[in-house]
Structure formats: structure tokens, C-alpha cells
Design a protein around this motif. Structure first.
Motif, mmCIF file in Angstrom:
data_model
loop_
_atom_site.group_PDB
_atom_site.id
_atom_site.type_symbol
_atom_site.label_atom_id
_atom_site.label_comp_id
_atom_site.label_asym_id
_atom_site.label_seq_id
_atom_site.Cartn_x
_atom_site.Cartn_y
_atom_site.Cartn_z
ATOM 1 N N VAL A 1 0.849 -1.199 0.000
ATOM 2 C CA VAL A 1 0.000 0.000 0.000
ATOM 3 C C VAL A 1 0.883 1.247 0.000
ATOM 4 C CG1 VAL A 1 -1.452 1.418 1.556
ATOM 5 C CG2 VAL A 1 -2.105 -0.934 1.047
ATOM 6 N N LYS A 2 0.514 2.228 -0.808
ATOM 7 C CA LYS A 2 1.227 3.522 -0.818
ATOM 8 C C LYS A 2 0.428 4.510 0.020
ATOM 9 C CE LYS A 2 2.876 7.091 -4.081
ATOM 10 N NZ LYS A 2 2.008 8.204 -3.541
ATOM 11 N N TYR A 3 1.074 4.995 1.059
ATOM 12 C CA TYR A 3 0.437 5.966 1.959
ATOM 13 C C TYR A 3 0.884 7.376 1.590
ATOM 14 C CZ TYR A 3 -1.070 2.358 5.354
ATOM 15 O OH TYR A 3 -1.678 1.302 5.983
ATOM 16 N N GLU A 4 -0.048 8.322 1.701
ATOM 17 C CA GLU A 4 0.279 9.749 1.574
ATOM 18 C C GLU A 4 -0.262 10.465 2.809
ATOM 19 O OE1 GLU A 4 -0.270 9.678 -3.329
ATOM 20 O OE2 GLU A 4 -1.386 11.142 -2.115
ATOM 21 N N ASP A 5 0.427 11.521 3.246
ATOM 22 C CA ASP A 5 0.065 12.188 4.501
ATOM 23 C C ASP A 5 -0.856 13.376 4.237
ATOM 24 O OD1 ASP A 5 3.341 11.730 6.084
ATOM 25 O OD2 ASP A 5 1.735 10.326 5.522
ATOM 26 N N TYR A 6 -1.996 13.351 4.948
ATOM 27 C CA TYR A 6 -2.970 14.434 4.824
ATOM 28 C C TYR A 6 -3.579 14.738 6.184
ATOM 29 C CZ TYR A 6 -2.940 13.450 -0.209
ATOM 30 O OH TYR A 6 -2.552 13.262 -1.518
ATOM 31 N N TYR A 7 -4.140 15.926 6.311
ATOM 32 C CA TYR A 7 -4.970 16.216 7.483
ATOM 33 C C TYR A 7 -6.346 15.603 7.253
ATOM 34 C CZ TYR A 7 -8.032 18.584 10.746
ATOM 35 O OH TYR A 7 -8.963 18.832 11.711
ATOM 36 N N VAL A 8 -6.832 14.898 8.250
ATOM 37 C CA VAL A 8 -8.145 14.238 8.168
ATOM 38 C C VAL A 8 -8.936 14.529 9.443
ATOM 39 C CG1 VAL A 8 -9.341 12.010 8.045
ATOM 40 C CG2 VAL A 8 -7.220 12.351 6.752
ATOM 41 N N TYR A 9 -10.211 14.867 9.263
ATOM 42 C CA TYR A 9 -11.090 14.900 10.448
ATOM 43 C C TYR A 9 -12.333 14.077 10.149
ATOM 44 C CZ TYR A 9 -14.293 18.333 8.277
ATOM 45 O OH TYR A 9 -15.196 18.976 7.450
ATOM 46 N N VAL A 10 -13.036 13.707 11.195
ATOM 47 C CA VAL A 10 -14.248 12.890 11.043
ATOM 48 C C VAL A 10 -15.479 13.770 11.276
ATOM 49 C CG1 VAL A 10 -15.570 10.925 11.943
ATOM 50 C CG2 VAL A 10 -13.062 10.795 11.767
ATOM 51 N N GLU A 11 -16.395 13.712 10.340
ATOM 52 C CA GLU A 11 -17.673 14.434 10.469
ATOM 53 C C GLU A 11 -18.574 13.609 11.400
ATOM 54 O OE1 GLU A 11 -19.103 17.613 9.263
ATOM 55 O OE2 GLU A 11 -20.022 16.690 11.049
ATOM 56 N N ASP A 12 -18.809 14.125 12.590
ATOM 57 C CA ASP A 12 -19.625 13.321 13.526
ATOM 58 C C ASP A 12 -21.000 13.925 13.755
ATOM 59 O OD1 ASP A 12 -19.105 14.388 16.882
ATOM 60 O OD2 ASP A 12 -18.570 15.501 15.059
ATOM 61 N N SER B 1 -6.482 23.220 4.252
ATOM 62 C CA SER B 1 -7.044 23.390 5.607
ATOM 63 C C SER B 1 -6.142 24.242 6.507
ATOM 64 C CB SER B 1 -7.224 22.017 6.270
ATOM 65 O OG SER B 1 -5.945 21.475 6.594
ATOM 66 N N GLY B 2 -4.864 24.289 6.121
ATOM 67 C CA GLY B 2 -3.930 24.987 7.011
ATOM 68 C C GLY B 2 -3.542 24.147 8.214
ATOM 69 N N LYS B 3 -4.040 22.882 8.203
ATOM 70 C CA LYS B 3 -3.736 21.992 9.338
ATOM 71 C C LYS B 3 -2.617 21.029 8.938
ATOM 72 C CE LYS B 3 -7.460 23.108 11.980
ATOM 73 N NZ LYS B 3 -8.556 22.221 12.384
ATOM 74 N N GLU B 4 -1.767 20.704 9.895
ATOM 75 C CA GLU B 4 -0.706 19.731 9.647
ATOM 76 C C GLU B 4 -1.296 18.335 9.423
ATOM 77 O OE1 GLU B 4 2.049 21.943 8.996
ATOM 78 O OE2 GLU B 4 2.755 19.877 9.339
ATOM 79 N N PRO B 5 -0.724 17.542 8.513
ATOM 80 C CA PRO B 5 -1.211 16.162 8.334
ATOM 81 C C PRO B 5 -1.193 15.386 9.644
ATOM 82 C CG PRO B 5 0.298 16.749 6.564
ATOM 83 C CD PRO B 5 0.359 17.877 7.559
ATOM 84 N N ASN B 6 -2.254 14.654 9.897
ATOM 85 C CA ASN B 6 -2.348 13.808 11.105
ATOM 86 C C ASN B 6 -2.609 12.349 10.747
ATOM 87 O OD1 ASN B 6 -4.896 14.191 10.075
ATOM 88 N ND2 ASN B 6 -5.917 14.174 12.053
ATOM 89 N N CYS B 7 -2.604 12.084 9.415
ATOM 90 C CA CYS B 7 -3.032 10.749 8.992
ATOM 91 C C CYS B 7 -2.248 10.308 7.759
ATOM 92 C CB CYS B 7 -4.528 10.790 8.660
ATOM 93 S SG CYS B 7 -5.218 9.196 8.202
#
Ligand code: RIB
Ligand code: CA
Length: 316
Positions: free
Chosen positions: A256-267, A285-291
Motif C-alpha cells: 500500500v502507498k500511503y500519503e500524509d494528509y490532514y483528516v477529520y471525522v464528520e460526527d 485546511s492549514g492543518k498539519e497532516p495527522n493521517c
């Protein structure tokens, strides 16, 4: 060389069962716990399947029973069409001889994480209720985890009610997922990657043939017989072995090839995309990748690994 301690939090589940069998076949992994959660089928069934999988695969590990319902959202729908009412398709388990751990999933996860002293590889291939609960009760859990890999979410989903923006594991318990993504660095194997790993009928046939008639290979053989039939004849998505791809991605980084992005969950529950893992693909987003987001799949390597797994059980 010392083995890598592994925990598999899951909702077995046909593809969960493949994932456990694959991890168990990998010589560098030591499965120290299986922690079932509500999901594909109700918790009473995922719990029984976890106990049975441990014994059928001769895994010396703890089974800590986890959540029966999501943190706040009602447990709305199972996935019995894909997994059968038993949760494991046409697999027939003997009654389990051993019972569960005296401690619940979240305590087992924390205890084993501390024992692993920073080496723990934690998989979550079901709804994230147990993981969120463990983090609520033990805020220092993250420092004990080496890698945390989920099957869940993705840049696309598989839940029709959300216009396929949300994926089942996240959609079952969006609040749990939101809290987990805020507290842990996640390797996310989502639907977008899993859809690139579809197994063909001929590949199922090869896997079944490789299992031969060794009783130790019964589980993987029967999972493949069921998955081929339920996908090709009944139109369910058993030709996508979602959870096994997550495990494969940690066994062989080339799968699997992973790429780093900022991700949030819509709850929020009043929006069409409840449960979506919103991936900041255009990095605005201006947010640092967390995922680490799985974006590419070497399907040939994945299928080759599944075949090696079949050979492993055929030779036991
Ligand atoms: O959306 C697929 C995921 O949901 C898989 O983990 C499957 O087992 C179910 O849990
Ligand atoms: Ca699962």
C-alpha cells in the motif's frame, strides 16, 4: 529477533477473519489480544467469533470483550448480508472451550500496550468504539503505541445513506472515530484503497486450491468459498477483503502507498456525510497532516501474500 506484539480490534466478520488469519501467519507478529466490538454483526456474535477464531487458528492470546453499542449513536444496522448472520459466512465453528479475559477490551488494550513498551502494533478493523474508550480511560495510551492502522474511512465510502461519503466502520460510531483521529496518528486503509484490491473469481479459486484439504486450512478455504459465492452470485462486496489489506499494508510496505494528509471525522448527525473521514486532499485546511492515507495498492503483491497465507495453513 523478538516478535512484534499485535492487537486486532475487530468485528468478525468475514474480512476480519481473513485479517486475523493473515496476521497469525506472519512469523514476525505475535498476536497478544483480539478485542471484538459491535459492527458487522451484534457484539454477542463478534465476541463468540473472536473466541472461536482464537481456537481455530491456535492463537495464544487474550480476548477482551469490547463495546456492545457505539458511544452515543444507536447501533443502527449490521452488515449480515455481507457476512451472514453468523458473521463468518459459511464457516462452522466448534463451540469455544476457553472464555474471554476477565478484563474488557479497553483494559486489555492498555495493559498490553504498556507491556509492549512502545512496540505495539494496534490494528482496528471495526468501529472504533473500543479504541476511543481506551483513550478516554487512559489518556497516556498513545505513547505506548508504535503504529496504529485501521481499515476504515477513506476518500470515498460505502454507506449508501451518506451518498457513499462514509465508510461502515466510521459511520457506525462517528464520535468514537472523531476522538481517535484527534488523539492518535492513524494509518488509514480506506475504501478508496480497498476498491483497488478486488479479488477475482479465479484468484479465489487459486487460494482455495492452495489450502488443499488440510483441516488447519479449513477457515481460510471456507472464507474464500463463501466470499467468492457471496460476491459473484449474490452481489455483496466480499470480493474486497478490506481488513486483510490493512494488515498486509503493515506486513509489506510495498503493498500500500500511503500519503500524509490532514483528516477529520464528520460526527454531526444532521448532515448527509455523517461519518465521513474528510481528507484535506488539496491541502487548503492549514492543518498539519495527522493521517497516513492509503492511496495506492499493489494488488499483485496483496494477492501473492494471500496465497502465501493459504500455503502456510495448508502446510501446518
Ligand atoms: O467497510 C468495510 C469494513 O466494515 C470492514 O472492516 C468490514 O469488516 C466492516 O467492519
Ligand atoms: Ca471489520
Amino acid at each position: 529477533m523478538s516478535k512484534i506484539p499485535v492487537i486486532i480490534d475487530c468485528d468478525p466478520g468475514v474480512d476480519d477473519s481473513y485479517a486475523i488469519a493473515l496476521a497469525n501467519s506472519w512469523p514476525e507478529y505475535d498476536i497478544v489480544a483480539i478485542t471484538p466490538v459491535e459492527g458487522n454483526v451484534p457484539a454477542a456474535v463478534t465476541r463468540k467469533n473472536a473466541l472461536c477464531l482464537r481456537e481455530m487458528l491456535d492463537i495464544d492470546c487474550r480476548v477482551g470483550f469490547g463495546a456492545e453499542t457505539p458511544l452515543v449513536k444507536p447501533y443502527a444496522r449490521d452488515a449480515a448480508g455481507t457476512h451472514g448472520v453468523s458473521g463468518v459466512g459459511s464457516v462452522v465453528f466448534p463451540d469455544p472451550r476457553l472464555g474471554p479475559d476477565e478484563k474488557p477490551a479497553w483494559e486489555v488494550i492498555y495493559e498490553e500496550a504498556v507491556k509492549a513498551d512502545g512496540k505495539l502494533l494496534l490494528f482496528a478493523v471495526g468501529p472504533l468504539t473500543n479504541i476511543a474508550t481506551a483513550l478516554r480511560l487512559h489518556p497516556d495510551l498513545p505513547k505506548y503505541i508504535n503504529k496504529f492502522c485501521i481499515m476504515g474511512g477513506g476518500t470515498v465510502g460505502n454507506i449508501r445513506e451518506t451518498n457513499r461519503t462514509a465508510e461502515f466502520n466510521i459511520w457506525v460510531d462517528p464520535l468514537a472515530a472523531k476522538e481517535v483521529f484527534e488523539k492518535l496518528e492513524v494509518y488509514m486503509v480506506g475504501c478508496n484503497a480497498c476498491y483497488l484490491s478486488e479479488i477475482k473469481g479465479s484468484e479465489f479459486d487459486e487460494m482455495i486450491a492452495l489450502c488443499g484439504d488440510n483441516p488447519k486450512a479449513y477457515l481460510v478455504r471456507e472464507l474464500s468459498v463463501f466470499s467468492k459465492k457471496n460476491s459473484l452470485e449474490n452481489g455483496h462486496d466480499n470480493n474486497i477483503i478490506y481488513d486483510a489489506l490493512a494488515v498486509a499494508s503493515m506486513i509489506d510496505p510495498e503493498v500500500v502507498k500511503y500519503e500524509d494528509y490532514y483528516v477529520y471525522v464528520e460526527d454531526r448527525n444532521d448532515v448527509i456525510n455523517e461519518g465521513q473521514t474528510v481528507v484535506d486532499l488539496d491541502r487548503t485546511s492549514g492543518k498539519e497532516p495527522n493521517c497516513h492515507v492509503a492511496m495506492g495498492v499493489d494488488k499483485e503483491r496483496f494477492v501473492a501474500m494471500l496465497k502465501d497465507m493459504c500455503r502456510f495453513y495448508a502446510a501446518k
